[in-house]
Design a protein around this motif. Structure first.
Motif, mmCIF file in Angstrom:
data_model
loop_
_atom_site.group_PDB
_atom_site.id
_atom_site.type_symbol
_atom_site.label_atom_id
_atom_site.label_comp_id
_atom_site.label_asym_id
_atom_site.label_seq_id
_atom_site.Cartn_x
_atom_site.Cartn_y
_atom_site.Cartn_z
ATOM 1 N N THR A 18 -3.663 -6.691 6.552
ATOM 2 C CA THR A 18 -2.928 -5.481 6.916
ATOM 3 C C THR A 18 -1.558 -5.512 6.253
ATOM 4 O O THR A 18 -0.984 -6.594 6.045
ATOM 5 C CB THR A 18 -2.756 -5.366 8.437
ATOM 6 O OG1 THR A 18 -2.157 -6.570 8.943
ATOM 7 C CG2 THR A 18 -4.082 -5.129 9.122
ATOM 8 N N VAL A 19 -1.036 -4.339 5.931
ATOM 9 C CA VAL A 19 0.275 -4.217 5.295
ATOM 10 C C VAL A 19 0.981 -2.980 5.844
ATOM 11 O O VAL A 19 0.339 -2.062 6.368
ATOM 12 C CB VAL A 19 0.161 -4.091 3.754
ATOM 13 C CG1 VAL A 19 -0.354 -5.365 3.135
ATOM 14 C CG2 VAL A 19 -0.718 -2.898 3.381
ATOM 15 N N TRP A 20 2.297 -2.980 5.709
ATOM 16 C CA TRP A 20 3.066 -1.771 5.973
ATOM 17 C C TRP A 20 3.201 -0.994 4.666
ATOM 18 O O TRP A 20 3.553 -1.566 3.635
ATOM 19 C CB TRP A 20 4.447 -2.117 6.521
ATOM 20 C CG TRP A 20 4.432 -2.667 7.918
ATOM 21 C CD1 TRP A 20 4.617 -3.974 8.291
ATOM 22 C CD2 TRP A 20 4.212 -1.941 9.123
ATOM 23 N NE1 TRP A 20 4.522 -4.103 9.654
ATOM 24 C CE2 TRP A 20 4.287 -2.867 10.196
ATOM 25 C CE3 TRP A 20 3.971 -0.596 9.412
ATOM 26 C CZ2 TRP A 20 4.114 -2.488 11.524
ATOM 27 C CZ3 TRP A 20 3.808 -0.217 10.735
ATOM 28 C CH2 TRP A 20 3.886 -1.157 11.775
ATOM 29 N N TRP A 21 2.880 0.300 4.707
ATOM 30 C CA TRP A 21 2.934 1.105 3.478
ATOM 31 C C TRP A 21 3.426 2.511 3.827
ATOM 32 O O TRP A 21 3.083 3.053 4.884
ATOM 33 C CB TRP A 21 1.558 1.189 2.832
ATOM 34 C CG TRP A 21 1.643 1.292 1.331
ATOM 35 C CD1 TRP A 21 1.772 2.428 0.584
ATOM 36 C CD2 TRP A 21 1.638 0.208 0.409
ATOM 37 N NE1 TRP A 21 1.839 2.121 -0.749
ATOM 38 C CE2 TRP A 21 1.756 0.759 -0.888
ATOM 39 C CE3 TRP A 21 1.529 -1.172 0.538
ATOM 40 C CZ2 TRP A 21 1.777 -0.025 -2.032
ATOM 41 C CZ3 TRP A 21 1.553 -1.944 -0.591
ATOM 42 C CH2 TRP A 21 1.671 -1.379 -1.859
ATOM 43 N N GLU A 22 4.226 3.057 2.946
ATOM 44 C CA GLU A 22 4.729 4.405 3.150
ATOM 45 C C GLU A 22 3.756 5.398 2.520
ATOM 46 O O GLU A 22 3.615 5.460 1.299
ATOM 47 C CB GLU A 22 6.120 4.565 2.544
ATOM 48 C CG GLU A 22 6.796 5.864 2.919
ATOM 49 C CD GLU A 22 8.250 5.905 2.495
ATOM 50 O OE1 GLU A 22 8.722 7.012 2.150
ATOM 51 O OE2 GLU A 22 8.904 4.849 2.485
ATOM 52 N N VAL A 23 3.066 6.148 3.367
ATOM 53 C CA VAL A 23 2.079 7.124 2.914
ATOM 54 C C VAL A 23 2.554 8.510 3.342
ATOM 55 O O VAL A 23 2.816 8.748 4.525
ATOM 56 C CB VAL A 23 0.691 6.826 3.509
ATOM 57 C CG1 VAL A 23 -0.338 7.815 2.980
ATOM 58 C CG2 VAL A 23 0.272 5.391 3.199
ATOM 59 N N THR A 24 2.680 9.399 2.378
ATOM 60 C CA THR A 24 3.169 10.779 2.622
ATOM 61 C C THR A 24 4.486 10.777 3.402
ATOM 62 O O THR A 24 4.676 11.521 4.369
ATOM 63 C CB THR A 24 2.119 11.620 3.394
ATOM 64 O OG1 THR A 24 1.900 11.016 4.675
ATOM 65 C CG2 THR A 24 0.822 11.699 2.604
ATOM 66 N N GLY A 25 5.378 9.869 2.961
ATOM 67 C CA GLY A 25 6.715 9.838 3.536
ATOM 68 C C GLY A 25 6.846 9.162 4.877
ATOM 69 O O GLY A 25 7.932 9.162 5.473
ATOM 70 N N CYS A 26 5.784 8.534 5.381
ATOM 71 C CA CYS A 26 5.819 7.890 6.693
ATOM 72 C C CYS A 26 5.322 6.447 6.578
ATOM 73 O O CYS A 26 4.261 6.195 6.001
ATOM 74 C CB CYS A 26 4.953 8.672 7.685
ATOM 75 S SG CYS A 26 4.944 7.982 9.342
ATOM 76 N N LYS A 27 6.083 5.509 7.114
ATOM 77 C CA LYS A 27 5.692 4.102 7.093
ATOM 78 C C LYS A 27 4.594 3.858 8.117
ATOM 79 O O LYS A 27 4.764 4.133 9.301
ATOM 80 C CB LYS A 27 6.908 3.226 7.405
ATOM 81 C CG LYS A 27 6.623 1.735 7.434
ATOM 82 C CD LYS A 27 7.886 0.957 7.755
ATOM 83 C CE LYS A 27 7.599 -0.534 7.897
ATOM 84 N NZ LYS A 27 8.833 -1.289 8.236
ATOM 85 N N GLU A 28 3.460 3.349 7.659
ATOM 86 C CA GLU A 28 2.299 3.161 8.531
ATOM 87 C C GLU A 28 1.694 1.780 8.333
ATOM 88 O O GLU A 28 1.862 1.143 7.291
ATOM 89 C CB GLU A 28 1.231 4.213 8.232
ATOM 90 C CG GLU A 28 1.667 5.653 8.423
ATOM 91 C CD GLU A 28 0.540 6.627 8.139
ATOM 92 O OE1 GLU A 28 -0.622 6.237 8.367
ATOM 93 O OE2 GLU A 28 0.810 7.742 7.681
#
Length: 472
Positions: free
Chosen positions: A160-170
């Protein structure tokens, strides 16, 4: 009584220390109880006449020779062994309560408030072999989601990773196949959608190396049987294009992603062995590189020390545990843990009250009738004296077999894929196996990871299927 910073220990801290020492003594008592049972079983095989002859010989020898002898009966040996253990424990207790371990003061910790989860607080009644079967609860793992990679290539890892998708960190899931790495975004009702894919053409992917507190950054190891390259995967902040950069190449033996966007790896042969610590910027650039002092041995694995943010631990091919100060790069200690731990892999280390609690996987552990097949082990080390105590083996329940193939440890939970194709989960506090995942209709399990962002367990198979389980 003072701690390492010179502050007087509180009554609560003293009580905690007493509890830990009492726990170690209980584990010694269990070992002695097993020795006593073995002694009684051996004595039962001997005839009463032989015992009487042995006693008469000893009495005659004592009368003719008042000097102490080197020969002991089985009970005398056991009693002497007990006294030696008690003396060892008493010496250890004096050192621990005095809190004179120079090891932690050398690290000059910057004050990580997380005291860690320390398995030494476990309280178990009775022999572990007697409670494993009754305590096994197959309902602890609940399937909540499944990902299926549409490609025909073989799956090798998940994380699992933290990633910014469409302007939101998820929180996202990242999967690795032989020549692709894919990023999956969570949708409603535990569904997943693939949003990014990195492609590789020449060298296959071996494993994912997460940088746990980083966002939009993850490393992967490439190679065939051994790691030949480490690459950093990221997306550009400007145009959101997927990018990758070469971080390290060569004969890489071990690698671990650390917090604060750091990566440590060991590479080279015995004569030119090198341990490097690299720090990355948020944009994926290599910001800093530091060389750690080499132990002049092959490193098999690294582990962070929970509760000491500037400490790094490693296990070597020669059955040593080594520990570094990440601030200075200094090799603080090299500690021999014995041939019983040959080629063991360190997964997690916890520091508390000046002691190190280390969780090792044991691929070559010998199977015993009373303890089964040990998959993990917990040992306690005094870094000042380099003395270690084998606290507990984590074995399979009766009726199940297999050796360690792949595994992961998070907080007080350990999970392993076995050569039988089964996944087993242990609670390090309780000391026994809590759940089993048997092979399903799709085949055997191949890899397993704990989610770094929640309490889920990620289990994968070679056919590209990844299952998400909630541990309850």
């Amino acid at each position: 009584m003072e701690d390492l910073t010179g502050k007087v220990l509180s009554c609560e801290e003293k009580e905690k220390l007493k509890e830990k020492l009492a726990f170690l003594k209980r584990e010694y008592s269990k070992t002695l109880a097993r020795l006593q049972r073995a002694q009684r079983a051996e004595k039962a095989k001997n005839s009463s006449k032989i015992e009487q002859k042995c006693v008469s010989k000893q009495e005659t020898s004592k009368q003719a020779n008042p000097e102490p002898e080197d020969k002991f009966s089985p009970d005398d040996k056991l009693e002497t062994y007990t006294l030696q253990i008690d003396a060892c424990l008493d010496a250890e207790i004096k050192e621990k309560t005095a809190a004179t371990l120079d090891f932690e003061s050398e690290l000059l910790s910057t004050g990580d408030d997380s005291s860690g989860v320390c398995p030494e607080h476990t309280k178990i009644r009775g022999d572990p072999a007697e409670i494993w079967h009754d305590s096994l609860e197959l309902g602890n793992l609940q399937l909540i989601s499944k990902l299926k990679n549409p490609s025909n290539s073989c799956s090798v890892d998940v994380s699992t990773v933290w990633w910014e998708v469409t302007g939101c960190k998820e929180s996202c899931i990242i999967t690795a196949c032989e020549f692709t790495v894919s990023l999956w975004k969570s949708l409603d009702n535990w569904q997943w959608r693939k949003v990014h894919t990195w492609h590789f053409t020449e060298i296959p992917v071996l494993q994912i190396i997460p940088l746990w507190d980083a966002c939009n950054l993850v490393c992967v190891a490439l190679g065939h049987l051994e790691i030949r390259e480490i690459r950093l995967l990221f997306s550009s902040d400007e145009d959101e294009c997927l990018k990758q950069s070469l971080v390290k190449s060569g004969n890489i033996k071990a690698v671990l992603g650390l917090r604060h966007k750091r990566l440590v790896c060991s590479n080279g042969t015995l004569h030119d062995h090198q341990v490097d610590l690299m720090t990355f910027s948020g944009s994926g650039r290599s910001k800093e590189k530091q060389t750690l002092m080499s132990p002049e041995e092959t490193i098999l694995a690294f582990a962070e020390v929970q509760g000491m943010q500037d400490a790094l631990l490693g296990t070597t091919l020669m059955s040593n545990i080594v520990i570094w100060n990440l601030k200075t790069g200094q090799l603080l200690k090299k500690m021999q843990i014995g041939n019983a731990y040959q080629a063991s892999i360190c997964h997690k280390a916890y520091s508390d009250m000046g002691l190190l609690f280390v969780v090792l996987s044991h691929p070559h552990g010998e199977e015993s009738e009373s303890l089964g097949s040990p998959i993990f082990r917990l040992i306690v080390i005094n870094p000042k004296t380099a003395l270690s105590v084998d606290v507990r083996p984590y074995s399979l329940p009766q009726g199940h077999t297999g050796r360690f193939l792949d595994g992961d440890v998070k907080d007080n939970l350990a999970a392993a894929v076995l050569t039988s194709g089964t996944i087993a989960v242990w609670d390090l506090f309780l000391g026994h196996c809590r759940a089993l995942l048997l092979p399903n209709s799709d085949g055997n399990w191949s890899f397993v990871k704990w989610s770094g962002t929640d309490s889920c367990l990620l289990a994968g198979q070679k056919n590209g299927s990844v299952f998400v389980y909630s541990y309850m």
